[in-house]
Each structure stands twice: as C-alpha cells, then as structure tokens.
Design a protein around this motif. Structure first.
Motif, mmCIF file in Angstrom:
data_model
loop_
_atom_site.group_PDB
_atom_site.id
_atom_site.type_symbol
_atom_site.label_atom_id
_atom_site.label_comp_id
_atom_site.label_asym_id
_atom_site.label_seq_id
_atom_site.Cartn_x
_atom_site.Cartn_y
_atom_site.Cartn_z
ATOM 1 N N ARG A 47 0.935 -6.381 -3.034
ATOM 2 C CA ARG A 47 -0.325 -5.689 -2.753
ATOM 3 C C ARG A 47 -0.177 -4.176 -2.765
ATOM 4 N NH1 ARG A 47 -3.675 -9.043 1.861
ATOM 5 N NH2 ARG A 47 -3.613 -11.076 0.880
ATOM 6 N N LYS A 48 0.887 -3.700 -3.396
ATOM 7 C CA LYS A 48 1.066 -2.261 -3.564
ATOM 8 C C LYS A 48 1.444 -1.917 -5.003
ATOM 9 C CE LYS A 48 3.493 1.759 -1.709
ATOM 10 N NZ LYS A 48 4.483 2.260 -0.730
ATOM 11 N N THR A 49 2.444 -2.593 -5.533
ATOM 12 C CA THR A 49 2.973 -2.235 -6.845
ATOM 13 C C THR A 49 1.936 -2.374 -7.959
ATOM 14 O OG1 THR A 49 5.147 -2.967 -6.102
ATOM 15 C CG2 THR A 49 4.855 -2.659 -8.466
ATOM 16 N N LEU A 50 1.191 -3.473 -7.982
ATOM 17 C CA LEU A 50 0.216 -3.711 -9.059
ATOM 18 C C LEU A 50 -1.224 -3.775 -8.560
ATOM 19 C CD1 LEU A 50 2.164 -6.377 -11.159
ATOM 20 C CD2 LEU A 50 1.960 -3.922 -11.583
ATOM 21 N N HIS A 51 -1.466 -3.361 -7.344
ATOM 22 C CA HIS A 51 -2.816 -3.375 -6.780
ATOM 23 C C HIS A 51 -3.340 -1.937 -6.693
ATOM 24 C CE1 HIS A 51 -1.525 -7.377 -5.706
ATOM 25 N NE2 HIS A 51 -2.692 -7.667 -5.162
ATOM 26 N N ALA A 93 -8.678 -6.525 0.242
ATOM 27 C CA ALA A 93 -9.042 -5.744 1.426
ATOM 28 C C ALA A 93 -10.049 -6.483 2.300
ATOM 29 C CB ALA A 93 -9.611 -4.388 1.012
ATOM 30 N N ALA A 94 -10.822 -7.376 1.707
ATOM 31 C CA ALA A 94 -11.801 -8.151 2.478
ATOM 32 C C ALA A 94 -11.159 -9.301 3.230
ATOM 33 C CB ALA A 94 -12.883 -8.695 1.549
ATOM 34 N N GLY A 95 -9.905 -9.600 2.893
ATOM 35 C CA GLY A 95 -9.230 -10.739 3.510
ATOM 36 C C GLY A 95 -8.331 -10.346 4.657
ATOM 37 N N GLY A 96 -7.309 -11.175 4.864
ATOM 38 C CA GLY A 96 -6.374 -10.968 5.966
ATOM 39 C C GLY A 96 -5.268 -9.997 5.599
ATOM 40 N N GLY A 97 -4.378 -9.780 6.544
ATOM 41 C CA GLY A 97 -3.298 -8.834 6.360
ATOM 42 C C GLY A 97 -2.154 -9.393 5.539
ATOM 43 N N ALA A 110 -3.677 -4.542 4.329
ATOM 44 C CA ALA A 110 -4.329 -5.496 3.434
ATOM 45 C C ALA A 110 -3.941 -5.213 1.982
ATOM 46 C CB ALA A 110 -5.842 -5.449 3.594
ATOM 47 N N VAL A 111 -4.192 -3.992 1.538
ATOM 48 C CA VAL A 111 -3.858 -3.589 0.169
ATOM 49 C C VAL A 111 -3.631 -2.082 0.186
ATOM 50 C CG1 VAL A 111 -6.271 -3.256 -0.527
ATOM 51 C CG2 VAL A 111 -4.559 -3.795 -2.258
ATOM 52 N N TYR A 112 -2.718 -1.639 -0.676
ATOM 53 C CA TYR A 112 -2.374 -0.216 -0.706
ATOM 54 C C TYR A 112 -3.285 0.536 -1.666
ATOM 55 C CZ TYR A 112 0.512 3.958 -0.481
ATOM 56 O OH TYR A 112 0.960 5.237 -0.261
ATOM 57 N N SER A 113 -3.823 1.661 -1.190
ATOM 58 C CA SER A 113 -4.619 2.537 -2.050
ATOM 59 C C SER A 113 -3.744 3.711 -2.475
ATOM 60 C CB SER A 113 -5.858 3.052 -1.311
ATOM 61 O OG SER A 113 -6.480 4.071 -2.080
ATOM 62 N N HIS A 114 -3.390 3.742 -3.746
ATOM 63 C CA HIS A 114 -2.585 4.844 -4.259
ATOM 64 C C HIS A 114 -3.396 6.144 -4.255
ATOM 65 C CE1 HIS A 114 0.751 2.266 -5.655
ATOM 66 N NE2 HIS A 114 -0.209 1.360 -5.739
ATOM 67 N N ARG A 118 -2.285 5.424 1.279
ATOM 68 C CA ARG A 118 -2.165 4.706 2.551
ATOM 69 C C ARG A 118 -2.621 3.257 2.365
ATOM 70 N NH1 ARG A 118 -7.232 3.808 4.524
ATOM 71 N NH2 ARG A 118 -8.867 5.259 3.907
ATOM 72 N N TRP A 119 -2.281 2.435 3.345
ATOM 73 C CA TRP A 119 -2.718 1.040 3.338
ATOM 74 C C TRP A 119 -4.153 0.946 3.838
ATOM 75 C CZ3 TRP A 119 -0.189 -3.141 1.443
ATOM 76 C CH2 TRP A 119 1.162 -2.970 1.114
#
Length: 200
Positions: A47-51, A93-97, A110-114, A118-119
């Motif tokens: 949830r960071k590298t390709l999100h 981001a609408a789901g769980g951690g 939830a998901v990382y925003s480049h 920040r997460w």
C-alpha cells in the motif's frame, strides 16, 4: 479484497461497452489488470510502493481525456486500467488499516500518499478486507457485469465473486495461519516476510 478491486476495475469498462463495444474486451481486461496491479507490492512496501491515491487519479484523468479525444483500443485500455488503479488506492483508504488483523483497528495506516508524503488513515467504511460489507461491495460490482456483459466477462465476474465469498468465510482464520507460517520461515528469509506477519 483483491477480488473486489478487480471487479470494480472491470465495472469501470461498462460505459465502454455501451459507447464503443468493439473496444470493450480490451477495456475489461485493462480494468481487471488495473484493479489488481497495485497489490503487486504486497511483499514490498504494501500500500505504498505501487499505491498512488493522488498521482494515479491525476494520471487517470489525463488518460481518460486522451481516450475521449483519440479513441482506440490502446487509449481506452490505458484510461480504464489507470482509473482502476487509482480507484484501488482510493478504496484502500475507505477500508481498514494495514495490519494482519484489521478488525482490531490497531493501525492508522491505510494507504500511502506520495503527494502528501504521509500515510492516509483508514476510514473503515469497509471495516477490513474480507468483511461482509466487502463481499457486498464485490457483489454490487459483479451484478452489472453478469447482467450486461457477455459470457467470458460474466463468467470471470462470477468466479471472482465465488473466490470473494470463500475468502470472507476464511478471512479471520487465515490471519492465524499466516502468522504461524511466518514463524516457520527460516531466519535468513525473515527480512522478506512482511512486518505484519511477523507481529512487528
């Protein structure tokens, strides 16, 4: 669930089926692939590298504009695939951690925003992947695919929905199985096991 992302991605191709049916096969495949692609980072910065919740949305918008101006198999497939990938990051981001047992709500990632560096915190509208409401969302995406699309697309949607139902039934026990398997991994391979499986 990955299957929910795949079904939502395929559903994004339904307008193509209505407007330009000759381009729909490529659009359905692109939606499926785009819906699944971000989770290829499952074992490398999940949830960071390709999100990319922000950048993917911007790129998808540009690709959609190109598809409208220059409609072709390639441009439509690109637009649907990128939109599916952007939707994947947004719905995470609408789901769980990001944790082994997200129903405990212990994680604020939830998901990382480049873009924001920040997460993004989990909204938990779908409490966790594999929750009953996740299955309902998958069924909602599958229904129009089964009703409107042709044989292969409808068949794929039903197969993905069946896998979803089995996963929902097994979701909580699978967390314990994953944890036990992670403990059995030889010490030299521990760096390759995601932290959430190691109880870190």
């Amino acid at each position: 669930m990955a299957t929910t992302h795949a079904l939502l991605g395929m559903a994004l191709a339904l307008p193509v089926l209505a407007i330009a049916p000759e381009l729909a096969p490529a659009a359905f495949v692109a939606g499926l692939a785009g819906g699944l692609a971000p989770d290829l980072d499952l074992y490398a910065g999940h949830r960071k590298t390709l999100h990319y919740p922000v950048y993917a949305a911007l790129t998808a918008g540009l690709a959609a504009g190109l598809a409208v101006l220059v409609p072709s198999t390639a441009t439509v497939a690109l637009a649907v695939g990128l939109t599916a990938a952007a939707a994947h990051a947004a719905t995470d981001a609408a789901g769980g951690g990001l944790e082994l047992r997200p129903w405990l709500a212990d994680s604020e990632r939830a998901v990382y925003s480049h873009y924001h560096d920040r997460w993004i915190r989990p909204r938990r509208w779908v409490r966790y992947d594999g929750a009953p409401e996740d299955l309902a969302l998958a069924a909602g995406a599958a229904a129009p695919l089964v009703v409107v699309a042709d044989g292969p697309v409808a068949g794929a949607a039903l197969a993905l929905l069946a896998v979803s139902a089995v996963y929902v039934l097994l979701r909580k026990p699978l967390a314990t199985v994953a944890e036990r398997l992670a403990r059995a991994v030889p010490a030299g391979l521990h760096p390759y096991v995601p932290e959430r499986y190691r109880g870190v």
